[in-house]
Design a protein around this motif. Sequence first.
Motif, short mmCIF file in Angstrom:
data_model
loop_
_atom_site.label_atom_id
_atom_site.label_comp_id
_atom_site.label_asym_id
_atom_site.label_seq_id
_atom_site.Cartn_x
_atom_site.Cartn_y
_atom_site.Cartn_z
N LYS A 106 -54.80 57.44 16.80
CA LYS A 106 -53.83 56.87 15.87
C LYS A 106 -52.44 56.74 16.48
N GLU A 107 -52.36 56.53 17.78
CA GLU A 107 -51.08 56.30 18.44
C GLU A 107 -51.22 55.07 19.32
N ASP A 108 -50.70 53.95 18.84
CA ASP A 108 -50.91 52.67 19.51
C ASP A 108 -49.77 52.25 20.42
N GLY A 109 -48.66 52.97 20.36
CA GLY A 109 -47.51 52.58 21.16
C GLY A 109 -47.58 53.08 22.60
N VAL A 110 -46.64 52.62 23.40
CA VAL A 110 -46.55 53.10 24.79
C VAL A 110 -46.26 54.59 24.79
N ASN A 111 -47.02 55.32 25.61
CA ASN A 111 -46.83 56.77 25.70
C ASN A 111 -47.22 57.18 27.11
N ILE A 112 -46.30 57.01 28.05
CA ILE A 112 -46.60 57.23 29.46
C ILE A 112 -45.62 58.22 30.07
N HIS A 113 -45.92 58.62 31.30
CA HIS A 113 -45.05 59.53 32.03
C HIS A 113 -43.66 58.91 32.14
N ASP A 114 -42.61 59.71 31.92
CA ASP A 114 -41.25 59.19 31.94
C ASP A 114 -40.89 58.57 33.30
N GLY A 115 -41.42 59.16 34.38
CA GLY A 115 -41.15 58.60 35.69
C GLY A 115 -41.74 57.21 35.86
N VAL A 116 -42.94 57.02 35.33
CA VAL A 116 -43.59 55.71 35.37
C VAL A 116 -42.79 54.72 34.52
N LEU A 117 -42.36 55.17 33.35
CA LEU A 117 -41.58 54.29 32.47
C LEU A 117 -40.29 53.84 33.14
N GLN A 118 -39.57 54.76 33.74
CA GLN A 118 -38.31 54.40 34.38
C GLN A 118 -38.54 53.45 35.55
N TYR A 119 -39.63 53.64 36.28
CA TYR A 119 -39.94 52.74 37.38
C TYR A 119 -40.19 51.33 36.86
N LEU A 120 -41.02 51.20 35.82
CA LEU A 120 -41.34 49.87 35.28
C LEU A 120 -40.11 49.20 34.68
N LYS A 121 -39.20 49.98 34.13
CA LYS A 121 -37.99 49.41 33.53
C LYS A 121 -36.99 48.96 34.60
N SER A 122 -37.07 49.55 35.77
CA SER A 122 -36.06 49.27 36.80
C SER A 122 -36.48 48.22 37.82
N GLN A 168 -40.94 54.00 25.43
CA GLN A 168 -41.88 54.85 24.71
C GLN A 168 -41.94 54.40 23.25
N GLY A 169 -43.16 54.22 22.75
CA GLY A 169 -43.33 53.82 21.36
C GLY A 169 -43.46 52.32 21.15
N LEU A 170 -43.18 51.51 22.17
CA LEU A 170 -43.28 50.05 22.01
C LEU A 170 -44.72 49.66 21.67
N ILE A 210 -39.87 49.20 15.93
CA ILE A 210 -40.26 48.29 14.84
C ILE A 210 -41.51 48.74 14.10
N ALA A 211 -42.27 49.67 14.66
CA ALA A 211 -43.52 50.09 14.02
C ALA A 211 -43.29 50.81 12.70
N ASP A 212 -42.11 51.37 12.50
CA ASP A 212 -41.87 52.07 11.23
C ASP A 212 -41.06 51.23 10.25
N ASN A 213 -40.90 49.95 10.54
CA ASN A 213 -40.20 49.06 9.62
C ASN A 213 -41.11 48.67 8.46
N SER A 214 -40.51 48.15 7.40
CA SER A 214 -41.30 47.71 6.24
C SER A 214 -40.59 46.57 5.54
N GLY A 215 -41.37 45.85 4.74
CA GLY A 215 -40.80 44.76 3.97
C GLY A 215 -40.80 43.44 4.72
#
Length: 447
Positions: free
Chosen positions: A217-233, A315-317, A432-437
Amino acid sequence: MLNGSVSNSTAGVIMFSRLKFPVVLLALVTGLGGFPGESGMSSVTYAQSGTKDAKDKGKPKSPRGKDTPAIPGVNEYSSKNFALRTDLPPDEARELLTRLETMLVLVSRYFGKPNTQIIEMNVVKQQTNWPPGSIDADAIQSIESGGGITLSVTSFQRNGSGQKQVVGAKSIVWAVADRGTPQHEAVHAYCHQTFGRTGPTWYSEGMAELGQYWKEKEDGVNIHDGVLQYLKSEDPKELTEIVAAGQRTGDSWQNYSWRWALCHLLAANPNYAPRFKPLGLALLNDQQTSFEAVYGPMAKEITFEYNFFLKHIDQGLRADLCSWDWKAKFQRLKGTGSAQAKIEAMRGWQPARVTVKSGDKLSFTATGEWASSKAGKKVTADGDEEGKGKLVGILFDDYVLSEPFELGANCEWEATGDGNLYLRCRDDWKSIADNSGAVTVKIKLAE
């Protein structure tokens, strides 16, 4: 790979003819190296038959065969699908088994193939706790480098047409006790024991990375912070480079990061997921297909969404909520004509179904309310005092996006470029996953 681990592999072939038809045994080795600054994991298999119910997983068991001696300081545990030999403390061993069982449920559910034989795991917390000779010689290098390795053997039997068919497969995992590496290697072991192979490198390692991060029940991005920072940079690696033939496993954790990103997008985005699972099953069953054959007709769309995903990754995207509607029809407004679109708060850019040319002046009227957080108050398309929840727009022209621009509940806007108009509720992409309306937006030419 998990927590920044990476893997490498080698393969060898042995021929023998004990069965009626010629049989080929394929010995496959996959391994993991460590993410910079992290310890790694490795795993091996040992003689074991039978299963134990998950409720007994906390009690040390004896899965050894008669010829396998006990190792002082190393305990053996079992659960429904795993036999674990480790020097981890009992509470950590139980927690690891729980993680492995949870992951296996999700992975086997995805592939539609239940696990049918015990996956044997050797997890090393401290190498000095394992007496000399107790760690498989083929795993020593991976363990000492802080990584993991899966040792596999597959037996093939040729049918009457001369085609090879898998008749048996067994894997042994060695892994360091770095959180995540055992899951990565266990995905390899599951795929190999279930299908007799793990697919081409991009798929094999991308799915092992994906599997070790999956949570119920967790569909968002949830990866190692080092991997995340690498992909973002970094600038996104080209898709053709990620899926290129001739790659080897264990090349670098950076390459594993790109493989994870592609597999995550393909598995989560509803535009590509329906083709991704059949592609994977075809690759695992050694059918003649490829990424290019399946996604070639969608090359522009998938490249655009891949780059868009990486631009906003966090994280969470939710890749599924950020997918683009490629079937929407757009038209220019004329005279007193108007267009209407329902824009949901819990989605990314959504088609307004209006095409504009530079200089066009449009009038917007939005009715309804939405909220940009689960506990947040509902607001109109004008948003709150911080600007969250405000209706915003963007122009899409030949797979290029303009800069976003502000709109609102009642406003006029003049186009500064050409393109198809898309709208959304302004919020951080990762949230955006916790938005409504939703709001209903009526668009017409300004007077």
